[in-house]
Design an enzyme around this catalytic site. Sequence first.
Site, PDB file in Angstrom:
ATOM      1  N   ARG A 197      21.254  19.579 -23.066  1.00 29.17           N
ATOM      2  CA  ARG A 197      22.049  18.344 -22.579  1.00 29.17           C
ATOM      3  C   ARG A 197      22.786  17.831 -23.425  1.00 29.17           C
ATOM      4  NH1 ARG A 197      17.564  14.854 -20.253  1.00 29.17           N
ATOM      5  NH2 ARG A 197      16.579  15.603 -22.288  1.00 29.17           N
TER       6      ARG A 197
ATOM      7  N   ASN B 204      17.782  17.193 -16.726  1.00 29.93           N
ATOM      8  CA  ASN B 204      16.788  17.886 -16.562  1.00 29.93           C
ATOM      9  C   ASN B 204      16.113  17.942 -15.163  1.00 29.93           C
ATOM     10  OD1 ASN B 204      17.111  19.464 -19.099  1.00 29.93           O
ATOM     11  ND2 ASN B 204      15.200  17.726 -19.957  1.00 29.93           N
TER      12      ASN B 204
END
Length: 91
Positions: free
Chosen positions: A18, A36
């Site tokens: 990320r 996520n």
Amino acid sequence: MKTVTMKVTGLVQGVGFRWTTQMIAQDLGITGTVKNNPDGSVSIVAQGEELPLEHFIKKIKASPSVAGHVDHVDLNTVSDAEKFTRFSVVY
């Protein structure tokens, strides 16, 4: 301005995916989000001009995190998306 959604599977959680996705997006002027998912995948909403967005998608498919790897990217174009002003990690 084009908006796409991506569901990325592979080794994409716990490897800085990320964060590196956010850095790439910011470098290319892409806005949107990355988060996520409970199933171990990562969801991305990316918005930008055609060429930078194509570069972003290529980098995601190649796995932006050196510790991880991408097995598959499910890519969809969104026609009626909200306008993002920055790229952020959603927790």
